[in-house]
Design a protein around this motif. Structure first.
Motif, PDB file in Angstrom:
ATOM      1  N   GLU A 129      53.036  -8.057  36.442  1.00  0.00           N
ATOM      2  CA  GLU A 129      54.370  -8.074  37.056  1.00  0.00           C
ATOM      3  C   GLU A 129      55.351  -7.183  36.282  1.00  0.00           C
ATOM      4  N   THR A 130      55.236  -7.200  34.965  1.00  0.00           N
ATOM      5  CA  THR A 130      56.109  -6.388  34.120  1.00  0.00           C
ATOM      6  C   THR A 130      55.886  -4.901  34.366  1.00  0.00           C
ATOM      7  N   LEU A 131      54.632  -4.485  34.429  1.00  0.00           N
ATOM      8  CA  LEU A 131      54.324  -3.073  34.697  1.00  0.00           C
ATOM      9  C   LEU A 131      54.898  -2.619  36.036  1.00  0.00           C
ATOM     10  N   ALA A 132      54.724  -3.460  37.050  1.00  0.00           N
ATOM     11  CA  ALA A 132      55.244  -3.124  38.381  1.00  0.00           C
ATOM     12  C   ALA A 132      56.763  -3.003  38.355  1.00  0.00           C
ATOM     13  N   GLY A 133      57.421  -3.933  37.653  1.00  0.00           N
ATOM     14  CA  GLY A 133      58.878  -3.924  37.584  1.00  0.00           C
ATOM     15  C   GLY A 133      59.440  -2.742  36.814  1.00  0.00           C
TER      16      GLY A 133
END
Length: 318
Positions: free
Chosen positions: A186-190
Protein backbone atom coordinates in the motif's frame (compact mmCIF):
# COMPACT_ATOMS: atom_id res chain seq x y z
CA UNK A 1 -1.35 -11.02 -10.27
CA UNK A 2 -0.93 -7.36 -9.42
CA UNK A 3 -2.81 -6.20 -6.31
CA UNK A 4 -3.16 -2.49 -7.07
CA UNK A 5 -1.12 0.49 -8.19
CA UNK A 6 1.56 0.85 -10.82
CA UNK A 7 4.40 -1.63 -11.15
CA UNK A 8 7.52 -0.38 -9.39
CA UNK A 9 11.09 -1.50 -10.08
CA UNK A 10 12.59 -2.23 -6.68
CA UNK A 11 15.40 -3.87 -4.79
CA UNK A 12 14.39 -5.77 -1.64
CA UNK A 13 16.76 -6.04 1.33
CA UNK A 14 15.88 -8.37 4.21
CA UNK A 15 17.19 -11.38 6.07
CA UNK A 16 15.05 -13.24 8.68
CA UNK A 17 11.65 -14.89 8.61
CA UNK A 18 9.99 -11.59 9.63
CA UNK A 19 10.81 -10.14 6.18
CA UNK A 20 9.51 -13.09 4.13
CA UNK A 21 5.82 -12.10 4.12
CA UNK A 22 6.66 -8.65 2.72
CA UNK A 23 8.82 -10.09 -0.07
CA UNK A 24 6.04 -12.53 -0.96
CA UNK A 25 3.46 -9.71 -1.00
CA UNK A 26 5.64 -7.58 -3.30
CA UNK A 27 6.07 -10.51 -5.68
CA UNK A 28 2.30 -11.16 -5.63
CA UNK A 29 1.63 -7.47 -6.31
CA UNK A 30 3.52 -7.81 -9.58
CA UNK A 31 6.42 -5.49 -8.80
CA UNK A 32 9.66 -5.91 -10.72
CA UNK A 33 12.36 -7.17 -8.33
CA UNK A 34 15.65 -7.60 -10.22
CA UNK A 35 17.67 -8.09 -7.03
CA UNK A 36 17.21 -9.24 -3.43
CA UNK A 37 19.86 -8.42 -0.84
CA UNK A 38 20.28 -10.59 2.24
CA UNK A 39 22.94 -11.26 4.85
CA UNK A 40 25.40 -14.09 4.16
CA UNK A 41 24.62 -17.71 5.07
CA UNK A 42 25.50 -18.38 8.74
CA UNK A 43 26.33 -21.48 10.82
CA UNK A 44 23.24 -22.52 12.81
CA UNK A 45 22.64 -24.83 15.76
CA UNK A 46 24.99 -27.12 17.65
CA UNK A 47 26.24 -28.73 14.47
CA UNK A 48 26.95 -25.26 12.98
CA UNK A 49 25.45 -26.17 9.60
CA UNK A 50 25.81 -23.29 7.11
CA UNK A 51 22.22 -22.10 6.61
CA UNK A 52 20.69 -19.68 4.14
CA UNK A 53 18.55 -16.83 5.53
CA UNK A 54 14.78 -17.27 5.02
CA UNK A 55 14.64 -14.29 2.64
CA UNK A 56 17.30 -15.84 0.39
CA UNK A 57 15.38 -19.13 0.28
CA UNK A 58 12.14 -17.32 -0.58
CA UNK A 59 13.81 -15.24 -3.31
CA UNK A 60 15.52 -18.22 -4.95
CA UNK A 61 12.27 -20.21 -4.87
CA UNK A 62 10.66 -17.32 -6.77
CA UNK A 63 13.48 -17.22 -9.31
CA UNK A 64 14.91 -13.91 -8.12
CA UNK A 65 18.60 -13.00 -8.14
CA UNK A 66 20.17 -12.79 -4.67
CA UNK A 67 23.26 -10.97 -3.43
CA UNK A 68 24.72 -11.43 0.07
CA UNK A 69 27.42 -8.82 0.73
CA UNK A 70 29.08 -9.04 4.15
CA UNK A 71 29.37 -5.24 4.24
CA UNK A 72 27.64 -2.59 2.16
CA UNK A 73 28.90 0.85 3.28
CA UNK A 74 31.99 0.98 1.03
CA UNK A 75 31.14 -1.95 -1.23
CA UNK A 76 31.85 -0.72 -4.77
CA UNK A 77 30.59 -3.93 -6.40
CA UNK A 78 27.24 -3.78 -4.59
CA UNK A 79 26.92 -0.08 -5.40
CA UNK A 80 27.54 -0.72 -9.10
CA UNK A 81 24.94 -3.51 -9.03
CA UNK A 82 22.30 -1.13 -7.65
CA UNK A 83 23.28 1.74 -9.97
CA UNK A 84 22.90 -0.57 -12.97
CA UNK A 85 19.40 -1.54 -11.80
CA UNK A 86 18.40 2.10 -11.06
CA UNK A 87 15.52 1.05 -8.76
CA UNK A 88 12.47 3.26 -8.21
CA UNK A 89 12.52 2.14 -4.56
CA UNK A 90 14.59 0.07 -2.16
CA UNK A 91 12.47 -1.80 0.37
CA UNK A 92 14.26 -2.69 3.62
CA UNK A 93 12.74 -5.11 6.15
CA UNK A 94 14.86 -6.48 9.00
CA UNK A 95 17.96 -6.46 6.81
CA UNK A 96 20.32 -6.13 9.77
CA UNK A 97 22.57 -3.61 8.03
CA UNK A 98 22.82 0.19 8.31
CA UNK A 99 21.88 1.60 4.91
CA UNK A 100 24.64 4.01 3.80
CA UNK A 101 23.99 7.56 2.47
CA UNK A 102 24.79 6.64 -1.15
CA UNK A 103 22.06 3.98 -1.02
CA UNK A 104 19.54 6.28 0.70
CA UNK A 105 19.95 8.86 -2.08
CA UNK A 106 19.63 6.44 -5.00
CA UNK A 107 15.93 5.56 -5.57
CA UNK A 108 13.45 8.25 -6.64
CA UNK A 109 10.79 6.97 -4.20
CA UNK A 110 13.36 6.53 -1.43
CA UNK A 111 14.39 3.65 0.80
CA UNK A 112 11.20 2.35 2.41
CA UNK A 113 11.43 0.53 5.72
CA UNK A 114 8.90 -1.59 7.60
CA UNK A 115 9.39 -1.17 11.36
CA UNK A 116 7.41 -3.26 13.85
CA UNK A 117 6.30 -0.50 16.23
CA UNK A 118 4.20 2.64 16.19
CA UNK A 119 7.03 5.10 15.70
CA UNK A 120 8.40 7.21 17.30
CA UNK A 121 7.95 4.64 20.10
CA UNK A 122 10.40 1.74 20.24
CA UNK A 123 13.10 2.76 17.80
CA UNK A 124 15.84 0.15 17.54
CA UNK A 125 16.58 -3.52 17.05
CA UNK A 126 13.96 -5.14 19.31
CA UNK A 127 10.68 -3.17 19.05
CA UNK A 128 8.35 -6.17 19.37
CA UNK A 129 10.07 -7.50 22.48
CA UNK A 130 10.26 -4.16 24.29
CA UNK A 131 6.64 -3.19 23.53
CA UNK A 132 5.48 -6.39 25.25
CA UNK A 133 8.05 -6.13 28.05
CA UNK A 134 6.88 -2.60 28.87
CA UNK A 135 3.27 -3.75 29.19
CA UNK A 136 1.86 -2.04 26.10
CA UNK A 137 -1.65 -3.08 25.07
CA UNK A 138 -1.23 -1.81 21.50
CA UNK A 139 1.61 -1.96 19.00
CA UNK A 140 1.67 -2.03 15.21
CA UNK A 141 3.68 -1.47 12.06
CA UNK A 142 5.10 1.70 10.55
CA UNK A 143 6.38 2.25 7.04
CA UNK A 144 8.84 5.11 6.83
CA UNK A 145 11.50 6.65 4.62
CA UNK A 146 14.93 5.69 5.86
CA UNK A 147 17.43 8.41 6.69
CA UNK A 148 20.79 8.36 8.45
CA UNK A 149 19.32 8.42 12.01
CA UNK A 150 18.15 5.27 13.82
CA UNK A 151 14.47 4.85 12.82
CA UNK A 152 14.06 8.64 12.72
CA UNK A 153 12.76 8.98 9.15
CA UNK A 154 9.41 10.43 8.03
CA UNK A 155 6.37 8.21 8.61
CA UNK A 156 4.42 6.99 5.57
CA UNK A 157 1.70 4.67 6.91
CA UNK A 158 0.88 3.08 10.27
CA UNK A 159 -1.43 0.28 11.34
CA UNK A 160 -2.21 -0.70 14.93
CA UNK A 161 -2.51 -4.20 16.33
CA UNK A 162 -3.69 -5.10 19.83
CA UNK A 163 -1.44 -6.97 22.24
CA UNK A 164 -3.53 -9.44 24.19
CA UNK A 165 -2.48 -10.18 27.78
CA UNK A 166 -1.65 -13.80 27.04
CA UNK A 167 0.52 -13.02 24.00
CA UNK A 168 4.30 -13.16 24.06
CA UNK A 169 6.72 -11.41 21.73
CA UNK A 170 7.14 -14.73 19.91
CA UNK A 171 3.38 -14.79 19.25
CA UNK A 172 3.44 -11.25 17.88
CA UNK A 173 6.32 -11.74 15.44
CA UNK A 174 4.24 -13.66 12.88
CA UNK A 175 1.19 -11.44 13.37
CA UNK A 176 3.18 -8.26 12.74
CA UNK A 177 5.03 -9.79 9.79
CA UNK A 178 1.74 -10.76 8.12
CA UNK A 179 0.10 -7.42 8.95
CA UNK A 180 3.08 -5.40 7.72
CA UNK A 181 3.32 -7.02 4.30
CA UNK A 182 0.21 -5.41 2.73
CA UNK A 183 1.14 -2.12 4.40
CA UNK A 184 4.37 -2.03 2.37
CA UNK A 185 2.48 -2.77 -0.85
CA UNK A 186 0.00 0.00 0.00
CA UNK A 187 2.87 2.36 0.81
CA UNK A 188 4.56 1.80 -2.55
CA UNK A 189 1.30 2.46 -4.39
CA UNK A 190 0.67 5.63 -2.39
CA UNK A 191 4.16 7.00 -2.99
CA UNK A 192 3.93 6.23 -6.69
CA UNK A 193 0.57 7.97 -7.16
CA UNK A 194 1.32 10.83 -4.75
CA UNK A 195 -1.44 10.09 -2.23
CA UNK A 196 0.97 9.50 0.66
CA UNK A 197 2.74 12.53 2.08
CA UNK A 198 5.68 11.71 4.41
CA UNK A 199 5.12 13.05 7.94
CA UNK A 200 7.97 13.97 10.28
CA UNK A 201 8.16 12.06 13.55
CA UNK A 202 7.69 13.81 16.89
CA UNK A 203 11.20 13.15 18.18
CA UNK A 204 10.26 14.34 21.69
CA UNK A 205 8.02 11.25 22.05
CA UNK A 206 10.69 8.77 20.96
CA UNK A 207 11.54 5.70 23.05
CA UNK A 208 14.27 3.14 22.42
CA UNK A 209 14.15 -0.62 21.92
CA UNK A 210 17.82 -1.64 22.13
CA UNK A 211 19.13 -5.03 21.10
CA UNK A 212 18.48 -7.58 23.84
CA UNK A 213 21.20 -8.74 26.21
CA UNK A 214 21.30 -11.95 28.25
CA UNK A 215 21.09 -9.92 31.47
CA UNK A 216 17.72 -8.48 30.39
CA UNK A 217 16.22 -11.84 31.36
CA UNK A 218 17.38 -11.63 34.98
CA UNK A 219 14.33 -11.45 37.27
CA UNK A 220 14.70 -8.46 39.62
CA UNK A 221 12.25 -9.31 42.41
CA UNK A 222 13.26 -6.30 44.54
CA UNK A 223 13.11 -3.73 41.76
CA UNK A 224 10.00 -4.82 39.86
CA UNK A 225 6.41 -5.73 40.63
CA UNK A 226 4.95 -9.11 39.69
CA UNK A 227 3.22 -7.56 36.67
CA UNK A 228 6.46 -5.98 35.47
CA UNK A 229 8.32 -9.29 35.81
CA UNK A 230 5.51 -11.12 34.00
CA UNK A 231 5.53 -8.56 31.16
CA UNK A 232 9.29 -8.92 30.77
CA UNK A 233 8.93 -12.71 30.65
CA UNK A 234 6.33 -12.29 27.87
CA UNK A 235 8.50 -9.78 26.03
CA UNK A 236 11.71 -11.75 26.17
CA UNK A 237 10.41 -14.93 24.51
CA UNK A 238 12.10 -16.91 23.11
CA UNK A 239 15.32 -15.18 24.25
CA UNK A 240 16.70 -14.22 26.76
CA UNK A 241 13.63 -15.50 28.62
CA UNK A 242 13.46 -15.11 32.42
CA UNK A 243 15.83 -16.55 34.97
CA UNK A 244 17.06 -16.25 38.54
CA UNK A 245 19.30 -18.33 40.80
CA UNK A 246 18.67 -20.97 43.49
CA UNK A 247 21.64 -22.01 45.64
CA UNK A 248 23.99 -20.41 43.08
CA UNK A 249 22.49 -22.47 40.24
CA UNK A 250 20.67 -20.88 37.32
CA UNK A 251 16.90 -21.36 37.48
CA UNK A 252 15.06 -20.70 34.22
CA UNK A 253 11.41 -19.68 34.58
CA UNK A 254 9.79 -21.16 31.47
CA UNK A 255 6.27 -20.09 32.45
CA UNK A 256 5.22 -17.43 34.94
CA UNK A 257 2.04 -15.63 35.90
CA UNK A 258 0.95 -12.98 38.36
CA UNK A 259 -0.35 -14.53 41.61
CA UNK A 260 -3.38 -13.23 43.46
CA UNK A 261 -1.64 -13.49 46.84
CA UNK A 262 -1.64 -10.10 48.60
CA UNK A 263 0.69 -10.21 51.58
CA UNK A 264 3.95 -8.65 52.65
CA UNK A 265 7.09 -10.55 51.76
CA UNK A 266 10.79 -9.87 51.38
CA UNK A 267 11.42 -9.71 47.59
CA UNK A 268 12.80 -13.00 46.33
CA UNK A 269 11.29 -14.99 49.22
CA UNK A 270 9.57 -18.19 48.14
CA UNK A 271 6.22 -19.49 49.41
CA UNK A 272 5.38 -23.09 48.54
CA UNK A 273 1.70 -22.96 49.53
CA UNK A 274 -0.47 -25.68 47.92
CA UNK A 275 2.47 -27.06 45.91
CA UNK A 276 2.80 -23.74 44.06
CA UNK A 277 6.04 -21.79 43.70
CA UNK A 278 5.21 -18.19 44.62
CA UNK A 279 7.90 -15.51 44.77
CA UNK A 280 7.56 -12.15 46.53
CA UNK A 281 8.19 -9.10 44.32
CA UNK A 282 8.24 -5.33 44.83
CA UNK A 283 5.25 -3.55 46.45
CA UNK A 284 3.94 -6.72 48.11
CA UNK A 285 3.10 -8.42 44.82
CA UNK A 286 3.71 -12.08 44.03
CA UNK A 287 4.61 -13.94 40.87
CA UNK A 288 4.07 -17.68 40.36
CA UNK A 289 6.58 -19.78 38.46
CA UNK A 290 4.60 -22.67 36.98
CA UNK A 291 7.26 -24.30 34.80
CA UNK A 292 10.99 -24.21 35.38
CA UNK A 293 14.38 -25.74 34.75
CA UNK A 294 17.19 -25.84 37.30
CA UNK A 295 20.71 -25.85 35.91
CA UNK A 296 21.69 -29.42 35.03
CA UNK A 297 18.11 -30.69 35.25
CA UNK A 298 15.27 -31.17 32.76
CA UNK A 299 12.38 -28.77 32.25
CA UNK A 300 9.39 -29.59 34.45
CA UNK A 301 6.23 -28.31 36.11
CA UNK A 302 6.92 -26.39 39.32
CA UNK A 303 4.72 -28.83 41.29
CA UNK A 304 6.89 -31.79 40.18
CA UNK A 305 10.05 -29.86 41.00
CA UNK A 306 8.81 -29.06 44.51
CA UNK A 307 7.96 -32.69 45.24
CA UNK A 308 11.54 -33.78 44.59
CA UNK A 309 13.56 -30.75 45.65
CA UNK A 310 13.14 -30.96 49.41
CA UNK A 311 12.88 -27.18 49.73
CA UNK A 312 11.03 -25.18 52.38
CA UNK A 313 9.12 -21.89 52.30
CA UNK A 314 11.15 -18.86 53.19
CA UNK A 315 14.20 -19.55 50.99
CA UNK A 316 15.14 -16.74 48.64
CA UNK A 317 15.78 -16.70 44.93
CA UNK A 318 18.34 -14.46 43.29
Amino acid sequence: MKAHGKTVRLVFCGTPHFAVATLQALIAAGHEIPLVGSQPDRPVGRSQVLTAPPVKETALAAGLEVTQPEKIKNNAEFRQQLEAIAPDAIVVVAYGRIVPPWMLAMPRLGCINLHASLLPKYRGAAPIQWAVAMGESVTGNTTMLLEEGLDTGPILLQREIAIRPEQTAADLFDLLARDGAPLVVETLAGLEDGTIVPKQQDHARATLAPILDRKDGLMDFAGRTATEIWNRWRGFQPWPGAYTTLDNKKLIAHRVQVAEKVAPGMPGTVDFADHRLLVACAHNTWVEITELQLEGKKRMAASDFLRGAGLHSGIRLG
